[in-house]
Motif scaffolding. Structure first.
Motif, PDB file in Angstrom:
ATOM      1  N   ALA A 219      -0.618  -6.815 -23.714  1.00  0.00           N
ATOM      2  CA  ALA A 219      -1.892  -6.248 -23.262  1.00  0.00           C
ATOM      3  C   ALA A 219      -1.644  -5.056 -22.346  1.00  0.00           C
ATOM      4  O   ALA A 219      -2.351  -4.038 -22.427  1.00  0.00           O
ATOM      5  CB  ALA A 219      -2.708  -7.320 -22.537  1.00  0.00           C
ATOM      6  N   PHE A 220      -0.627  -5.167 -21.492  1.00  0.00           N
ATOM      7  CA  PHE A 220      -0.297  -4.054 -20.591  1.00  0.00           C
ATOM      8  C   PHE A 220       0.138  -2.828 -21.392  1.00  0.00           C
ATOM      9  O   PHE A 220      -0.280  -1.698 -21.107  1.00  0.00           O
ATOM     10  CB  PHE A 220       0.810  -4.474 -19.631  1.00  0.00           C
ATOM     11  CG  PHE A 220       1.410  -3.339 -18.846  1.00  0.00           C
ATOM     12  CD1 PHE A 220       0.743  -2.806 -17.754  1.00  0.00           C
ATOM     13  CD2 PHE A 220       2.641  -2.795 -19.212  1.00  0.00           C
ATOM     14  CE1 PHE A 220       1.284  -1.750 -17.039  1.00  0.00           C
ATOM     15  CE2 PHE A 220       3.189  -1.744 -18.503  1.00  0.00           C
ATOM     16  CZ  PHE A 220       2.508  -1.221 -17.416  1.00  0.00           C
TER      17      PHE A 220
ATOM     18  N   GLU B 179      -0.639  -2.114 -24.436  1.00  0.00           N
ATOM     19  CA  GLU B 179      -1.803  -1.562 -25.137  1.00  0.00           C
ATOM     20  C   GLU B 179      -2.654  -0.726 -24.189  1.00  0.00           C
ATOM     21  O   GLU B 179      -3.132   0.352 -24.552  1.00  0.00           O
ATOM     22  CB  GLU B 179      -2.624  -2.700 -25.748  1.00  0.00           C
ATOM     23  CG  GLU B 179      -1.928  -3.381 -26.923  1.00  0.00           C
ATOM     24  CD  GLU B 179      -2.705  -4.586 -27.420  1.00  0.00           C
ATOM     25  OE1 GLU B 179      -3.665  -5.004 -26.726  1.00  0.00           O
ATOM     26  OE2 GLU B 179      -2.353  -5.124 -28.493  1.00  0.00           O
ATOM     27  N   ARG B 180      -2.866  -1.227 -22.953  1.00  0.00           N
ATOM     28  CA  ARG B 180      -3.618  -0.444 -21.966  1.00  0.00           C
ATOM     29  C   ARG B 180      -2.866   0.831 -21.608  1.00  0.00           C
ATOM     30  O   ARG B 180      -3.474   1.893 -21.413  1.00  0.00           O
ATOM     31  CB  ARG B 180      -3.867  -1.285 -20.711  1.00  0.00           C
ATOM     32  CG  ARG B 180      -4.866  -2.408 -20.898  1.00  0.00           C
ATOM     33  CD  ARG B 180      -5.307  -2.967 -19.568  1.00  0.00           C
ATOM     34  NE  ARG B 180      -4.202  -3.507 -18.806  1.00  0.00           N
ATOM     35  CZ  ARG B 180      -3.774  -4.755 -18.879  1.00  0.00           C
ATOM     36  NH1 ARG B 180      -4.375  -5.607 -19.714  1.00  0.00           N
ATOM     37  NH2 ARG B 180      -2.764  -5.185 -18.147  1.00  0.00           N
ATOM     38  N   GLU B 181      -1.541   0.721 -21.514  1.00  0.00           N
ATOM     39  CA  GLU B 181      -0.732   1.883 -21.202  1.00  0.00           C
ATOM     40  C   GLU B 181      -0.867   2.937 -22.301  1.00  0.00           C
ATOM     41  O   GLU B 181      -1.009   4.148 -22.025  1.00  0.00           O
ATOM     42  CB  GLU B 181       0.728   1.456 -21.049  1.00  0.00           C
ATOM     43  CG  GLU B 181       1.658   2.559 -20.599  1.00  0.00           C
ATOM     44  CD  GLU B 181       3.087   2.065 -20.469  1.00  0.00           C
ATOM     45  OE1 GLU B 181       3.662   2.201 -19.377  1.00  0.00           O
ATOM     46  OE2 GLU B 181       3.621   1.526 -21.466  1.00  0.00           O
TER      47      GLU B 181
ATOM     48  N   ALA C   9      -3.410   3.216 -24.418  1.00  0.00           N
ATOM     49  CA  ALA C   9      -4.773   3.759 -24.380  1.00  0.00           C
ATOM     50  C   ALA C   9      -4.922   4.773 -23.251  1.00  0.00           C
ATOM     51  O   ALA C   9      -5.569   5.819 -23.420  1.00  0.00           O
ATOM     52  CB  ALA C   9      -5.774   2.613 -24.216  1.00  0.00           C
ATOM     53  N   LEU C  10      -4.327   4.466 -22.105  1.00  0.00           N
ATOM     54  CA  LEU C  10      -4.404   5.395 -20.979  1.00  0.00           C
ATOM     55  C   LEU C  10      -3.662   6.686 -21.297  1.00  0.00           C
ATOM     56  O   LEU C  10      -4.133   7.784 -20.950  1.00  0.00           O
ATOM     57  CB  LEU C  10      -3.814   4.748 -19.727  1.00  0.00           C
ATOM     58  CG  LEU C  10      -3.837   5.586 -18.450  1.00  0.00           C
ATOM     59  CD1 LEU C  10      -5.272   5.945 -18.068  1.00  0.00           C
ATOM     60  CD2 LEU C  10      -3.138   4.847 -17.298  1.00  0.00           C
TER      61      LEU C  10
ATOM     62  N   GLN D 107      -5.817   8.623 -23.520  1.00  0.00           N
ATOM     63  CA  GLN D 107      -6.939   9.154 -22.760  1.00  0.00           C
ATOM     64  C   GLN D 107      -6.514  10.359 -21.929  1.00  0.00           C
ATOM     65  O   GLN D 107      -7.234  11.370 -21.856  1.00  0.00           O
ATOM     66  CB  GLN D 107      -7.514   8.056 -21.847  1.00  0.00           C
ATOM     67  CG  GLN D 107      -8.679   8.509 -20.989  1.00  0.00           C
ATOM     68  CD  GLN D 107      -9.193   7.385 -20.103  1.00  0.00           C
ATOM     69  OE1 GLN D 107      -8.931   6.220 -20.354  1.00  0.00           O
ATOM     70  NE2 GLN D 107      -9.929   7.741 -19.073  1.00  0.00           N
TER      71      GLN D 107
END
Length: 598
Positions: free
Chosen positions: A375-376, A378-380, A382-383, A386
């Motif tokens: 999950a980390f 994936e957030r990384e 996505a960030l 972004q």
């Protein structure tokens, strides 16, 4: 008695020696008699050989029997000594018994010789029994374990000093008492049941069991009892003997190990332990979280190397880093793409560390920690995407918006020169505001969240230099600050500039000129002004983008200050200055280490 008896007989009359030897040989089948005619010779034989009993005449030339006895017992205090004399009297008998001889007999016929033989045999049996008991007692004391003997009535017949120390009672208090002195009712019954098992024909001769000893003072002591029965014949049970071992430390360690085992089993991260002494360094332990994370149960995981979690897209460089650390016996941490039992990939942060023996620092195992960071990651990702879009947007704003903005500004300037219209003056102010918003927005977008490589910066010099780049009008600067800080000089300059602009724009509302003072703090610095201050109701939101208490201000300046401070790991806050104006405090600033004197 079938064991050989060695007797030393001393008498100055050879005929008595021959008769006594012949009789003892007949009556005591296992006797071996050594005969000498002089006490001095007897002493020499005692020093050179081992004897079980000494028989001596009293009236001998040079040294009588009692003098002989007094001399030999200095080196042989325990050996039985029988005075066998033809010169008997009550006085000699009294002196002999008072001196401590084993027996006293007058010479005579067969009847006296029979009495002599019987006493010699009894004395030797007592001597050997006492010597064996002394040896066993020495061994038991040397062992250091608490030892007890309970007779057939269930009464303590013997305890050693370690037993007394364990229970807190004197030996005199224990001897003659029952086991319930140091045990509760349940423990007494347990011992009796174990004793019954020993006495039954089908059970072992020794019983080992846990028992709590209740000392004279303090809490019960957990012990292990090793119990056996004393030798006996037929139905005549003589009692039992036992050795206690204090297992309180062992119990505490076992409890500690159990606590650690539960902690490992219930830990929120996957934990594995491997054994490098086995071929291919296989896992010998995995916890519940590892099973849940990977989908492999313990039977499938234990006994194999953890590389079975790797797959086609696992980074070989990260795996090589782990191998290198294992070869160097050093800890390591990497991020790996691993695969669950059902084939689905997951990101695994793997940290390993060697387990070393305390005595010789030898590595006996490896502990590994696995944390699912999918999950980390994936957030990384996505960030990152972004940020890429934001950077792309910033480029569009910088190029596509600034160009038409510059054209509009130029056209308005020309029209204002030609017409002098007040409406065009307002348009110029609006365009200036748009340009300011664009600049500050780009600054916020491109500053970044952290400072990678700070360097020593002279705070006072940088503050004064930053003051020169700001439109200060009639404002003045007072610097009461020295020392250096670890910072990014360009971003720190930007912070100073925004604080100065904020002080000048807000502080000049009600006065012609504002004074800005920079002061030092124990872990940072402050920037204060003597303007009207900041209203209490907006302080909580002051550092949010677009928040301002002045008309015409973008509200981005303090947001940039907050962003720069956060990127350095600093804290920024606002309060009132001594003159009632605004005071900004920047804290948590790291100082460069002083260079050692040369």
């Amino acid at each position: 008695m079938t064991e050989r008896i060695d007797v030393l007989h001393v008498d100055d009359d050879p005929s008595v020696l021959d008769l006594t030897e012949a009789y003892l040989d007949r009556e005591l089948a296992s006797a071996s008699v050594t005969s000498v005619t002089e006490p001095e010779t007897g002493l020499e034989r005692l020093d050179a050989e081992s004897f079980d009993c000494v028989v001596s005449d009293y009236d001998m030339p040079g040294m009588d029997g009692l003098a002989f006895f007094e001399t030999l017992r200095k080196d042989h205090p325990a050996i039985p000594f029988v005075l066998y004399t033809g010169k008997g009297s009550e006085e000699i008998a009294s002196r002999a018994l008072n001196a401590g001889v084993t027996g006293y007999f007058q010479k005579g016929g067969p009847e006296q010789l029979q009495r002599l033989a019987t006493r010699v045999q009894q004395a030797v049996e007592e001597f050997r029994t006492r010597r064996a008991a002394d040896r066993y007692s020495t061994v038991l004391e040397a062992l250091g374990y608490p030892v007890y003997v309970v007779d057939e009535t269930g009464t303590f017949d013997y305890v050693n000093e370690p037993f007394a120390e364990l229970t807190g009672y004197d030996r005199e208090e224990i001897l003659g008492s029952k086991p319930d002195l140091i045990k509760d009712e349940e423990a007494v019954q347990k011992a009796e049941d174990r004793l019954g098992s020993i006495l039954s024909s089908g059970d072992p001769d020794i019983q080992r069991f846990r028992v709590d000893i209740v000392p004279k003072e303090g809490d019960p002591i957990p012990c292990r009892d090793h119990m056996a029965v004393l030798p006996y014949e037929g139905e005549e049970f003589d009692g039992s003997v036992g050795i206690l071992r204090d297992v309180s430390v062992e119990a505490a360690r076992r409890e500690e190990l159990e606590t650690k085992r539960r902690a490992l089993d219930e830990a929120p991260v996957g934990i594995t332990i491997t054994d490098p002494s086995l071929p291919d360094n296989p896992m010998v332990y995995v916890n519940d979280e590892f099973v849940e994370m990977t989908g492999y149960d313990r039977e499938e995981a234990v006994g194999v190397n953890c590389r079975f979690l790797q797959g086609p897209d696992t980074d070989e460089a990260a795996v090589a880093e782990l191998r290198k650390s294992i070869d160097a016996e050093e800890p390591a941490s990497v991020e790996l793409l691993n695969y669950r039992r059902d084939g689905t990939p997951f990101w695994n942060r793997v940290s390993i560390a060697p387990i070393r023996e305390a005595e010789n620092d030898r590595v006996t195992g490896w502990v590994g920690f696995q944390e699912d960071i999918t999950a980390f990651k994936e957030r990384e990702g996505a960030l990152r995407r972004q940020n890429e879009r934001l950077d792309e947007f910033a480029g569009i704003v910088s190029h596509d918006l600034r160009n038409p903005l510059n054209v509009a500004r130029g056209r308005v300037d020309l029209a204002r020169e030609e017409t002098g219209s007040d409406h065009l003056e307002a348009a110029v102010d609006a365009l200036d505001r748009i340009e300011s918003i664009v600049d500050h927005t780009l600054t916020l977008a491109r500053e970044g969240e952290t400072v990678g490589d700070p360097e020593p910066v002279d705070l006072a010099a940088l503050a004064e230099d930053s003051w020169g780049t700001v439109d200060t009008d009639e404002a003045s600067l007072e610097v009461e600050l020295d020392g250096a800080a670890l910072a990014d000089p360009d971003r720190l300059r930007n912070l100073f500039e925004n604080l100065f602009r904020n002080a000048i724009e807000h502080g000049s509302v009600d006065c012609d000129a504002v004074t800005v003072r920079i002061g030092g703090l124990e872990d940072g610095f402050s920037v204060a002004d003597d303007g009207p201050g900041i209203p209490e109701e907006i302080r909580d939101d002051l550092f949010e983008p677009g928040e301002s208490d002045s008309d015409g201000n973008t509200g981005f300046g303090l947001a940039i200050v907050k962003e720069i401070a956060t990127a350095h790991g600093w804290d920024v806050s606002v309060t009132d200055s001594e003159s009632g104006g605004a005071r900004f405090e920047i804290r948590g600033i790291a100082r460069p280490e002083a260079k050692p004197a040369e």
